[in-house]
Design a protein around this motif. Structure first.
Motif, PDB file in Angstrom:
ATOM      1  N   ASN A 105       0.822  -1.207   0.000  1.00 11.46           N
ATOM      2  CA  ASN A 105       0.000   0.000   0.000  1.00 11.46           C
ATOM      3  C   ASN A 105       0.858   1.260   0.000  1.00 11.46           C
ATOM      4  O   ASN A 105       0.544   2.246  -0.671  1.00 11.46           O
ATOM      5  CB  ASN A 105      -0.935   0.008   1.208  1.00 11.46           C
ATOM      6  N   HIS A 106       1.965   1.234   0.751  1.00  8.36           N
ATOM      7  CA  HIS A 106       2.858   2.391   0.771  1.00  8.36           C
ATOM      8  C   HIS A 106       3.389   2.686  -0.630  1.00  8.36           C
ATOM      9  O   HIS A 106       3.455   3.846  -1.053  1.00  8.36           O
ATOM     10  CB  HIS A 106       4.026   2.148   1.731  1.00  8.36           C
TER      11      HIS A 106
ATOM     12  N   LEU B 125       1.488   7.500  -6.364  1.00  8.43           N
ATOM     13  CA  LEU B 125       0.447   8.448  -6.746  1.00  8.43           C
ATOM     14  C   LEU B 125       0.804   9.869  -6.309  1.00  8.43           C
ATOM     15  O   LEU B 125       0.665  10.824  -7.079  1.00  8.43           O
ATOM     16  CB  LEU B 125      -0.898   8.030  -6.141  1.00  8.43           C
ATOM     17  N   VAL B 126       1.285  10.013  -5.077  1.00  8.84           N
ATOM     18  CA  VAL B 126       1.627  11.345  -4.573  1.00  8.84           C
ATOM     19  C   VAL B 126       2.829  11.906  -5.311  1.00  8.84           C
ATOM     20  O   VAL B 126       2.893  13.109  -5.602  1.00  8.84           O
ATOM     21  CB  VAL B 126       1.893  11.294  -3.052  1.00  8.84           C
ATOM     22  N   SER B 127       3.789  11.045  -5.644  1.00  5.07           N
ATOM     23  CA  SER B 127       4.985  11.496  -6.349  1.00  5.07           C
ATOM     24  C   SER B 127       4.654  12.090  -7.715  1.00  5.07           C
ATOM     25  O   SER B 127       5.397  12.935  -8.237  1.00  5.07           O
ATOM     26  CB  SER B 127       5.968  10.340  -6.518  1.00  5.07           C
ATOM     27  N   LYS B 128       3.546  11.664  -8.303  1.00  6.69           N
ATOM     28  CA  LYS B 128       3.137  12.222  -9.591  1.00  6.69           C
ATOM     29  C   LYS B 128       2.710  13.677  -9.465  1.00  6.69           C
ATOM     30  O   LYS B 128       2.784  14.455 -10.420  1.00  6.69           O
ATOM     31  CB  LYS B 128       1.990  11.388 -10.180  1.00  6.69           C
ATOM     32  N   ALA B 129       2.233  14.052  -8.283  1.00  4.92           N
ATOM     33  CA  ALA B 129       1.801  15.428  -8.062  1.00  4.92           C
ATOM     34  C   ALA B 129       2.898  16.279  -7.433  1.00  4.92           C
ATOM     35  O   ALA B 129       3.058  17.453  -7.759  1.00  4.92           O
ATOM     36  CB  ALA B 129       0.550  15.439  -7.174  1.00  4.92           C
TER      37      ALA B 129
ATOM     38  N   VAL C 294      -5.956  15.157  -6.623  1.00  4.00           N
ATOM     39  CA  VAL C 294      -7.276  14.668  -7.028  1.00  4.00           C
ATOM     40  C   VAL C 294      -7.187  13.980  -8.385  1.00  4.00           C
ATOM     41  O   VAL C 294      -7.814  12.935  -8.629  1.00  4.00           O
ATOM     42  CB  VAL C 294      -8.298  15.826  -7.058  1.00  4.00           C
ATOM     43  N   GLN C 295      -6.373  14.542  -9.275  1.00  6.20           N
ATOM     44  CA  GLN C 295      -6.293  14.036 -10.646  1.00  6.20           C
ATOM     45  C   GLN C 295      -5.227  12.965 -10.836  1.00  6.20           C
ATOM     46  O   GLN C 295      -5.213  12.284 -11.865  1.00  6.20           O
ATOM     47  CB  GLN C 295      -6.003  15.205 -11.594  1.00  6.20           C
ATOM     48  N   ALA C 296      -4.326  12.808  -9.849  1.00  7.30           N
ATOM     49  CA  ALA C 296      -3.226  11.849  -9.987  1.00  7.30           C
ATOM     50  C   ALA C 296      -3.751  10.440 -10.214  1.00  7.30           C
ATOM     51  O   ALA C 296      -4.684   9.991  -9.549  1.00  7.30           O
ATOM     52  CB  ALA C 296      -2.341  11.890  -8.738  1.00  7.30           C
ATOM     53  N   GLU C 297      -3.132   9.745 -11.141  1.00 11.08           N
ATOM     54  CA  GLU C 297      -3.587   8.393 -11.498  1.00 11.08           C
ATOM     55  C   GLU C 297      -2.380   7.538 -11.841  1.00 11.08           C
ATOM     56  O   GLU C 297      -1.408   8.008 -12.418  1.00 11.08           O
ATOM     57  CB  GLU C 297      -4.556   8.471 -12.681  1.00 11.08           C
ATOM     58  N   GLU C 298      -2.445   6.285 -11.451  1.00 10.10           N
ATOM     59  CA  GLU C 298      -1.381   5.319 -11.746  1.00 10.10           C
ATOM     60  C   GLU C 298      -2.045   4.004 -12.138  1.00 10.10           C
ATOM     61  O   GLU C 298      -2.721   3.364 -11.328  1.00 10.10           O
ATOM     62  CB  GLU C 298      -0.490   5.108 -10.522  1.00 10.10           C
TER      63      GLU C 298
ATOM     64  N   ASP D 259      -5.560   3.742 -11.263  1.00 13.21           N
ATOM     65  CA  ASP D 259      -5.845   3.853  -9.830  1.00 13.21           C
ATOM     66  C   ASP D 259      -5.724   5.308  -9.389  1.00 13.21           C
ATOM     67  O   ASP D 259      -4.841   6.036  -9.854  1.00 13.21           O
ATOM     68  CB  ASP D 259      -4.849   2.991  -9.055  1.00 13.21           C
ATOM     69  N   GLN D 260      -6.619   5.750  -8.488  1.00 17.78           N
ATOM     70  CA  GLN D 260      -6.559   7.093  -7.932  1.00 17.78           C
ATOM     71  C   GLN D 260      -6.703   7.028  -6.417  1.00 17.78           C
ATOM     72  O   GLN D 260      -7.134   6.022  -5.860  1.00 17.78           O
ATOM     73  CB  GLN D 260      -7.670   7.973  -8.520  1.00 17.78           C
ATOM     74  N   LEU D 261      -6.324   8.133  -5.773  1.00 17.03           N
ATOM     75  CA  LEU D 261      -6.514   8.225  -4.324  1.00 17.03           C
ATOM     76  C   LEU D 261      -7.997   8.359  -4.012  1.00 17.03           C
ATOM     77  O   LEU D 261      -8.709   9.141  -4.653  1.00 17.03           O
ATOM     78  CB  LEU D 261      -5.766   9.440  -3.772  1.00 17.03           C
ATOM     79  N   SER D 262      -8.465   7.613  -3.011  1.00 17.27           N
ATOM     80  CA  SER D 262      -9.852   7.764  -2.569  1.00 17.27           C
ATOM     81  C   SER D 262      -9.990   9.074  -1.802  1.00 17.27           C
ATOM     82  O   SER D 262      -9.002   9.724  -1.441  1.00 17.27           O
ATOM     83  CB  SER D 262     -10.240   6.582  -1.670  1.00 17.27           C
TER      84      SER D 262
END
Length: 406
Positions: free
Chosen positions: A99-100, A106-110, A220-224, A227-230
């Motif tokens: 999960n980490h 996802l966060v690294s993309k933003a 909000v828009q980050a995707e991998e 998959d996106q953050l809930s």
């Protein structure tokens, strides 16, 4: 393996004023020791550099409290409170792979290094404005006037938070920064936590409906891979970014300014040779780190560290402030040397939980320190250094105030 230890009472007024005295003793005699925490519970301190470095990468130590939380921890706890705690601890700092890995990706993309570098001129502008406000009077209180407003303004603007909410952020973060690591620690500050999270949910909805060029919109828009953050993950991640994004940098700037004032030869060297700045920032991070220790880890199984048996579920705190003064690693460890080479301090951690915000903290520190010394070359303490006090906290190494004149 060594025998069972007595529990040490380590969090004393003397410790907060001068932690290194105790760390020296422990590195020599009890580098892995049982301690009593401020809330009365017990845990383990690890103080040797090599032990801490290894522990930072040890998968037998979990960051996820839910994986080792005993059933007794939940007895009598309201379901809403449990949900609140789950929200606050669902970010990457309190999670393990896989999960980490997913959350950090996802966060690294933003939150990219390129994005941070784009903020250089704006950070310089904020720094200059803060110093413009105090320069005519010839004095300032470094924490309130400079070290706090700089990083909170930066992270608020990056996230897309309006200016009038920043003082409230300060109040929330100071209450919550040391009270979210365990469910019982959260109980006294439930109302503040609810208010903060409700604010964040509303802010996220606003950004969903009207995206802007800010970090929350990017998250909000980050995707991998589809998959996106809930919504819950977004709230928890923004909570982490707001607190981690300014609290530690505030303390870094305050501690760094004090260290330079107490070592005028080093301050003069930096003023006379700005090329020392990058190495100076690393040495200031090492010499008086903004955090005593890592956030909580728990043993996910019985294990041995430094000859001590640590049982499953027991809390482990890795003492970064101690490792940065380990005589086996750093020559003249208690000397501030802005020309120090190969400075492998652990102030930002190591391994998969290495601080994602380290580039931003370094950039803010470089701009803050260099601008302060350039604009106020006669900077000096305005009080007896023995009157300075530190906030009593397990994780944060923070000055209450730092009055200066120039």
């Amino acid at each position: 393996m060594q025998g069972k230890q007595d529990t040490l009472e380590v969090y004393t007024p003397e410790f907060f004023l001068n932690p290194e005295t105790l760390y020296v003793q422990l590195r020599a005699s009890r580098p892995v020791c049982r301690v009593r925490l401020l809330n009365g519970t017990e845990g383990w301190w690890i103080t040797h550099y090599e032990d801490v470095k290894a522990a930072l990468k040890d998968s037998r130590l979990t960051k996820n409290p839910h994986s080792v939380l005993p059933a007794s921890e939940l007895e009598g706890i309201d379901a809403d409170v449990r949900h609140l705690y789950s929200l606050i601890t669902s970010h990457m700092l309190f999670s393990d792979p896989p999960n980490h890995t997913r959350l950090r990706s996802l966060v690294s993309k933003a939150f990219t290094p390129a994005l941070i570098e784009q903020w250089h001129d704006r950070i310089q502008s904020i720094t200059d404005a803060l110093l413009d406000a105090v320069q005519p009077r010839g004095t300032m209180e470094v924490i309130h006037d400079f070290a706090f407003p700089l990083p909170i303004t930066v992270i608020s603007e990056m996230l897309g938070v309006v200016q009038e909410d920043r003082e409230q952020f300060k109040a929330w973060s100071q209450v919550l920064v040391g009270n979210t690591s365990t469910l019982h620690a959260l109980l006294p500050v439930i109302s503040e936590a609810k208010a903060f999270l409700n604010y964040l949910f509303a802010l996220i909805e606003q950004k969903r409906e009207s995206p802007a060029d800010d970090l929350i919109s990017r998250l909000v828009q980050a995707e991998e891979a589809g998959d996106q953050l809930s919504a819950d993950e977004l709230v928890s991640m923004i909570f982490l970014l707001i607190i981690a994004g300014h609290e530690t940098t505030t303390n870094f700037i305050g501690n760094a300014v004090l260290a330079l004032l107490q070592h005028p030869d080093q301050m003069r060297a930096l003023q006379e040779d700005p090329t020392l700045l990058q190495g100076a920032i690393e040495e200031l991070l090492r010499y008086d780190t903004p955090v005593f220790s890592t956030t909580n880890r728990w043993a996910r199984e019985d294990l041995e560290i430094g000859g001590q048996q640590i049982r499953r579920g027991e809390l482990v705190l890795l003492q970064l402030a101690s490792t940065n003064h380990d005589e086996q690693i750093f020559q003249d460890a208690d000397t501030l040397d802005l020309r120090r080479q190969a400075n492998q301090h652990l102030s930002f951690g190591k391994g998969i939980h290495y601080c994602l915000g380290a580039p931003l903290a370094r950039l803010e520190g470089q701009i803050a320190i260099s601008t302060l010394l350039r604009r106020m070359p006669n900077l000096r303490l305005a009080v007896d250094p023995h009157t300075l006090t530190r906030r009593p906290a397990i994780l944060i190494h923070a000055l209450e105030k730092l009055p200066v004149a120039f």
